[in-house]
Scaffold this motif. Structure first.
Motif, PDB file in Angstrom:
ATOM      1  N   ALA A 159       0.832  -1.198   0.000  1.00  0.00           N
ATOM      2  CA  ALA A 159       0.000   0.000   0.000  1.00  0.00           C
ATOM      3  C   ALA A 159       0.868   1.251   0.000  1.00  0.00           C
ATOM      4  O   ALA A 159       0.610   2.211  -0.711  1.00  0.00           O
ATOM      5  CB  ALA A 159      -0.923   0.000   1.208  1.00  0.00           C
ATOM      6  N   LEU A 160       1.950   1.197   0.774  1.00  0.00           N
ATOM      7  CA  LEU A 160       2.866   2.339   0.811  1.00  0.00           C
ATOM      8  C   LEU A 160       3.542   2.531  -0.540  1.00  0.00           C
ATOM      9  O   LEU A 160       3.660   3.638  -1.051  1.00  0.00           O
ATOM     10  CB  LEU A 160       3.940   2.110   1.887  1.00  0.00           C
ATOM     11  CG  LEU A 160       3.529   2.475   3.312  1.00  0.00           C
ATOM     12  CD1 LEU A 160       4.661   2.159   4.280  1.00  0.00           C
ATOM     13  CD2 LEU A 160       3.166   3.960   3.398  1.00  0.00           C
ATOM     14  N   ALA A 161       3.939   1.385  -1.128  1.00  0.00           N
ATOM     15  CA  ALA A 161       4.630   1.453  -2.409  1.00  0.00           C
ATOM     16  C   ALA A 161       3.733   2.059  -3.479  1.00  0.00           C
ATOM     17  O   ALA A 161       4.204   2.710  -4.394  1.00  0.00           O
ATOM     18  CB  ALA A 161       5.070   0.058  -2.834  1.00  0.00           C
TER      19      ALA A 161
ATOM     20  N   ASP B  27       0.671   7.400  -4.435  1.00  0.00           N
ATOM     21  CA  ASP B  27       0.996   8.281  -5.550  1.00  0.00           C
ATOM     22  C   ASP B  27       0.672   9.701  -5.089  1.00  0.00           C
ATOM     23  O   ASP B  27      -0.495  10.077  -4.970  1.00  0.00           O
ATOM     24  CB  ASP B  27       0.145   7.866  -6.756  1.00  0.00           C
ATOM     25  CG  ASP B  27       0.389   8.778  -7.954  1.00  0.00           C
ATOM     26  OD1 ASP B  27       0.984   9.859  -7.776  1.00  0.00           O
ATOM     27  OD2 ASP B  27      -0.039   8.400  -9.056  1.00  0.00           O
ATOM     28  N   PRO B  28       1.706  10.481  -4.797  1.00  0.00           N
ATOM     29  CA  PRO B  28       1.463  11.815  -4.212  1.00  0.00           C
ATOM     30  C   PRO B  28       0.576  12.689  -5.096  1.00  0.00           C
ATOM     31  O   PRO B  28      -0.283  13.419  -4.606  1.00  0.00           O
ATOM     32  CB  PRO B  28       2.868  12.422  -4.123  1.00  0.00           C
ATOM     33  CG  PRO B  28       3.825  11.307  -4.334  1.00  0.00           C
ATOM     34  CD  PRO B  28       3.117  10.212  -5.036  1.00  0.00           C
ATOM     35  N   ARG B  29       0.752  12.571  -6.401  1.00  0.00           N
ATOM     36  CA  ARG B  29      -0.025  13.408  -7.303  1.00  0.00           C
ATOM     37  C   ARG B  29      -1.523  13.067  -7.181  1.00  0.00           C
ATOM     38  O   ARG B  29      -2.382  13.931  -7.107  1.00  0.00           O
ATOM     39  CB  ARG B  29       0.434  13.161  -8.740  1.00  0.00           C
ATOM     40  CG  ARG B  29       0.089  14.277  -9.712  1.00  0.00           C
ATOM     41  CD  ARG B  29       0.454  13.838 -11.105  1.00  0.00           C
ATOM     42  NE  ARG B  29      -0.348  12.684 -11.488  1.00  0.00           N
ATOM     43  CZ  ARG B  29      -1.524  12.777 -12.110  1.00  0.00           C
ATOM     44  NH1 ARG B  29      -2.011  13.948 -12.425  1.00  0.00           N
ATOM     45  NH2 ARG B  29      -2.208  11.695 -12.412  1.00  0.00           N
ATOM     46  N   LYS B  30      -1.746  11.762  -7.132  1.00  0.00           N
ATOM     47  CA  LYS B  30      -3.117  11.284  -7.042  1.00  0.00           C
ATOM     48  C   LYS B  30      -3.752  11.685  -5.705  1.00  0.00           C
ATOM     49  O   LYS B  30      -4.913  12.103  -5.649  1.00  0.00           O
ATOM     50  CB  LYS B  30      -3.125   9.763  -7.183  1.00  0.00           C
ATOM     51  CG  LYS B  30      -4.422   9.223  -7.711  1.00  0.00           C
ATOM     52  CD  LYS B  30      -4.210   7.876  -8.375  1.00  0.00           C
ATOM     53  CE  LYS B  30      -5.278   7.660  -9.430  1.00  0.00           C
ATOM     54  NZ  LYS B  30      -5.023   6.520 -10.269  1.00  0.00           N
ATOM     55  N   GLU B  31      -2.937  11.579  -4.663  1.00  0.00           N
ATOM     56  CA  GLU B  31      -3.459  11.940  -3.344  1.00  0.00           C
ATOM     57  C   GLU B  31      -3.845  13.405  -3.291  1.00  0.00           C
ATOM     58  O   GLU B  31      -4.843  13.789  -2.695  1.00  0.00           O
ATOM     59  CB  GLU B  31      -2.421  11.613  -2.269  1.00  0.00           C
ATOM     60  CG  GLU B  31      -2.391  10.124  -1.988  1.00  0.00           C
ATOM     61  CD  GLU B  31      -1.479   9.789  -0.822  1.00  0.00           C
ATOM     62  OE1 GLU B  31      -0.968  10.729  -0.178  1.00  0.00           O
ATOM     63  OE2 GLU B  31      -1.291   8.590  -0.571  1.00  0.00           O
ATOM     64  N   LYS B  32      -3.042  14.208  -3.970  1.00  0.00           N
ATOM     65  CA  LYS B  32      -3.324  15.638  -3.984  1.00  0.00           C
ATOM     66  C   LYS B  32      -4.652  15.896  -4.706  1.00  0.00           C
ATOM     67  O   LYS B  32      -5.481  16.687  -4.266  1.00  0.00           O
ATOM     68  CB  LYS B  32      -2.184  16.383  -4.687  1.00  0.00           C
ATOM     69  CG  LYS B  32      -2.186  17.856  -4.390  1.00  0.00           C
ATOM     70  CD  LYS B  32      -0.945  18.536  -4.912  1.00  0.00           C
ATOM     71  CE  LYS B  32      -1.102  20.040  -4.774  1.00  0.00           C
ATOM     72  NZ  LYS B  32      -0.201  20.770  -5.668  1.00  0.00           N
ATOM     73  N   LEU B  33      -4.826  15.173  -5.832  1.00  0.00           N
ATOM     74  CA  LEU B  33      -6.073  15.309  -6.582  1.00  0.00           C
ATOM     75  C   LEU B  33      -7.267  14.908  -5.724  1.00  0.00           C
ATOM     76  O   LEU B  33      -8.310  15.561  -5.725  1.00  0.00           O
ATOM     77  CB  LEU B  33      -6.032  14.420  -7.832  1.00  0.00           C
ATOM     78  CG  LEU B  33      -5.519  15.070  -9.112  1.00  0.00           C
ATOM     79  CD1 LEU B  33      -5.410  14.041 -10.222  1.00  0.00           C
ATOM     80  CD2 LEU B  33      -6.419  16.222  -9.546  1.00  0.00           C
ATOM     81  N   GLN B  34      -7.072  13.808  -4.976  1.00  0.00           N
ATOM     82  CA  GLN B  34      -8.181  13.333  -4.155  1.00  0.00           C
ATOM     83  C   GLN B  34      -8.511  14.341  -3.061  1.00  0.00           C
ATOM     84  O   GLN B  34      -9.670  14.592  -2.751  1.00  0.00           O
ATOM     85  CB  GLN B  34      -7.857  11.964  -3.557  1.00  0.00           C
ATOM     86  CG  GLN B  34      -8.060  10.852  -4.566  1.00  0.00           C
ATOM     87  CD  GLN B  34      -7.360   9.563  -4.186  1.00  0.00           C
ATOM     88  OE1 GLN B  34      -6.703   9.491  -3.144  1.00  0.00           O
ATOM     89  NE2 GLN B  34      -7.481   8.564  -5.031  1.00  0.00           N
TER      90      GLN B  34
END
Lengths: 259, 459
Positions: free
Chosen positions: B8-10, B13-20
């Motif tokens: 899960a850590l691997a 995706d920071p970009r995706k998390e930001k979008l979320q």
């Protein structure tokens, strides 16, 4: 009498499909107006020769050359060969759902005309041409608006090939087992269509397993293909001899030579 | 640390998390926008205020869907959700009175006497629309006006079919729509001319929420075309909900063509409710948009109904086109037909999900579904899922899904007759796609679609 100009010259042609070498040194000269029959047992390379000449991409030419009208035929894309007047009548014509015969044939004819610096054919002229050539092979006009070969019987497909040939008016026709799957009436109709297109200029290669077709399309020359090479050539009487003796005699002679 | 936590850590995706994160913010802004529209809504009838309040409550509860939702598994709408967080968001876009009829000429149906409503950035443009001299029994007007003039009909139908609790975009549409088309045909009314609804986008970052309602009373007959087009290459969002009611023996040919800009987002639901002996054909043509999602749902709430849901989509570049359909056989003796055809090139992604429900009562149901996709590149992708849920025992349901490439044999055959490679390719693709166009009953529309198809095939 001076000889007619050479239309097609095949020199030491080798070809393979995947890893299997099928053509192993074909030599053949065809002059304008001539009809050549290529006979041979199954697996001898007859259809491969037809496919290589038409430019089918699964076949890899590994040696030799083919000169057509003084140009390197093997360098040309399949459509370029067709535009230069080579026509392959398919052993198994392909069904193309959604593309009507008329639309397809008009596109093909106009591509060829464009290549030859001619304008597109006008619709009235096209219709006249199509009607005339359909009559030649006694083809039902209702097939025109149907999709290419879709739902056609074996006989209808073969007739349609000859009809297309008549419309496109090629310089070199290659008939690949055009007799396969035809009953005797259809065979006569198809042969009659082919014969009417014969003239001083137009040459044909007739690939067939059986002599039967050659009763109707009488060849000037007969060549016997065996294991990827032409092992015997002669006049039309060679076909009759093969019919009488079968391909076994050829095999025996060839095996004797080999050993 | 367990293995699952590690993976899960691997996968973080920071970009995706930001979008979320931004999607969660978008939700909040939507809710705030709804609140700020309170005074405007107070001028609306109470029943509508109540429906809007209920819809926004569903949205507040459910939020935007994510790819973890089965129905949105392949369609990540985070970018679409975020896009609409623009300053003008939530407010009706100003009417573009400047738009001249010459600018939309190319999109008009080339038929005589077509009845037409034109919407610019989601708002009715009266000067481009046919509002007078309507045929007998036909009402055709903007939704905002219909709320005033046709309150009882709207109260009976609007928001009764498209489910705000099941789809966030339906919920937002119900809560925030500002305009759309209202079509009402009285009993046996049958205007000869098609009704054309044209939605034109002219500006970036608009978020049109279009709400359409089509009501055919018993025996009425109509052809309705929805066209979504753009005069810019910009990014914007069109969120459409079209509810269709076909009463007893009504007959509707419905077409929706999506020709949005290639940067646009288009998220739409067509919800059909059919009564006894009605015949509804709905065809969806998807050509534009960066992300396009269309839900076509039909409920057959009577006997001897025939419903057709057809679709054609043509996706290239990195376009994503998602079609979800539901055929709900609630009563016996109904027929449904469904054919979706897709052509995908480049890195395009196609999604097809076709649900067929046959309820316990719905004996003698005959349902046919087929979907075919043609992949023209190695990087194109299609995800297809027929989903049949059958609770009656005397029914005929068939479905088929095929995904293929161009037929090399056919290509060689055409080339061996002299047709150039590209032309041969186009001919085969055109033939593959054209099957869906053959059912278009308006010749001028069919011609327009054929031209679209041809143009988009050009290399």
């Amino acid at each position: 009498m001076s000889e007619k100009p050479v239309l097609l010259e095949i020199k030491n042609l080798h070809a393979r499909v995947e890893e299997k070498e099928i053509l192993r040194g074909i030599d053949l000269v065809i002059r304008e107006g001539e009809t050549h029959a290529i006979m041979g047992p199954n697996g001898s390379g007859k259809s491969t020769l037809a496919s290589v000449l038409a430019g089918r991409e699964e076949y890899e030419v590994t040696g030799g050359e083919v000169i057509y009208k003084g140009k390197d035929l093997l360098e040309m894309a399949p459509e370029e060969r067709a535009q230069e007047g080579v026509f392959l009548a398919f052993q198994y014509p392909v069904e193309i759902p959604g593309v009507s015969n008329t639309y397809f044939l008009k596109a093909a004819l106009n591509a060829i005309r464009k290549h030859n610096g001619q304008d597109e054919i006008n619709p009235v002229e096209f219709l006249k041409l199509v009607r005339e050539k359909m009559a030649l092979v006694e083809m039902d006009q209702s097939l025109l608006n149907r999709s290419v070969n879709e739902g056609f019987s074996g006989g209808e497909k073969k007739r349609c090939e000859i009809f297309q040939m008549a419309v496109l008016n090629p310089t070199l026709s290659i008939l690949d087992e055009t007799d396969s799957g035809l009953d005797i009436d259809a065979l006569k109709i198809v042969s009659n269509g082919v014969n009417q297109l014969r003239d001083e200029r137009h040459a044909s290669i007739v690939v067939t397993h059986y002599q039967r077709l050659l009763n109707y399309i009488v060849p000037d020359f007969v060549h016997v293909l065996y294991q990827g090479r032409i092992v015997e050539s002669g006049g039309k009487e060679l076909a009759l001899q093969l019919e009488a003796q079968g391909y076994e005699s050829i095999k025996e002679v060839q095996e004797a030579v080999a050993s | 640390m367990s293995t699952s936590t590690l993976s899960a850590l691997a996968l973080r995706d920071p970009r995706k998390e930001k979008l979320q994160e931004r999607t969660r913010e978008a939700k909040v802004r939507y809710l705030m926008a709804f609140d700020s529209g309170q005074s405007r809504r107070e001028r609306e009838p109470e029943w509508l205020q109540a429906r809007r309040a209920s819809a926004i409550a569903h949205f507040e509860h459910n939020g935007f869907p994510t790819v973890r939702d089965e129905d949105w598994k392949y369609t990540d709408i985070t970018s679409a959700a975020n896009l609409i967080c623009e300053p003008q968001f939530g407010l009706p876009t100003a009417r573009d009175e400047k738009l001249e009829s010459s600018e939309i000429q190319q999109f008009l149906l080339n038929t005589q006497n077509a009845l037409r409503l034109v919407f610019v950035n989601g708002q009715l443009a009266p000067h481009l629309s046919t509002l007078d001299d309507l045929p007998k029994g036909v009402s055709l007007l903007g939704m905002r006006d219909a709320i005033q003039s046709h309150g009882a009909l709207l109260q009976a139908h609007l928001g009764r079919y498209a489910e705000a609790d099941a789809n966030a975009f339906v919920a937002l549409n119900t809560a925030l729509f500002t305009d759309g088309a209202f079509i009402h045909l009285r009993k046996n009314a049958a205007p000869a001319a098609p009704i054309h609804l044209l939605y034109v986008n002219t500006a970036p970052l608009t978020a049109a929420k279009v709400r359409n309602l089509v009501i055919l009373e018993a025996g009425a007959k109509a052809k309705v075309v929805e066209s979504y087009v753009s005069l810019t290459d910009d990014s914007y969002l069109t969120n459409v909900v079209t509810e269709i009611v076909a009463e007893r023996d009504a007959n509707l040919d419905h077409y929706k063509e999506q020709l949005e800009s290639d940067s646009a987002y288009h998220i739409a639901t067509t919800q059909i409710k059919a009564d006894d002996e009605a015949n509804v054909q709905s065809h969806t043509f998807t050509f534009g948009g960066a992300i396009s999602r269309h839900d076509a749902n039909a409920v057959m709430n009577g006997e001897h109904i025939e419903v057709t849901l057809n679709g054609l989509y043509l996706a290239g570049g990195s376009q994503l086109m998602d079609n979800h359909t539901v055929m709900d056989h609630a009563k016996p003796n109904c027929h449904s037909f469904e054919e979706y055809v897709g052509v995908l090139d480049g890195k395009a992604v196609g999604v097809f999900n076709g649900k067929i429900f046959v309820r316990p009562d719905a004996q003698k149901t005959d349902a046919k579904q087929s979907n075919r996709a043609l992949l023209l590149s190695r990087d194109a992708e299609v995800n297809t899922k027929p989903q049949l849920e059958i609770f009656a025992d005397d029914v005929k349901c068939t479905h088929g899904a095929t995904i293929g490439e161009l037929d090399d044999e056919a290509l060689f055959y055409l080339r061996a007759r002299g047709v150039n490679k590209n032309d041969a390719r186009d001919m085969l693709i055109y033939a593959f796609a054209h099957a869906v166009l053959e059912n278009v009953s308006i010749p001028e529309l069919r011609e327009q679609l054929e031209n679209q198809l041809m143009q988009r095939l050009r290399h």
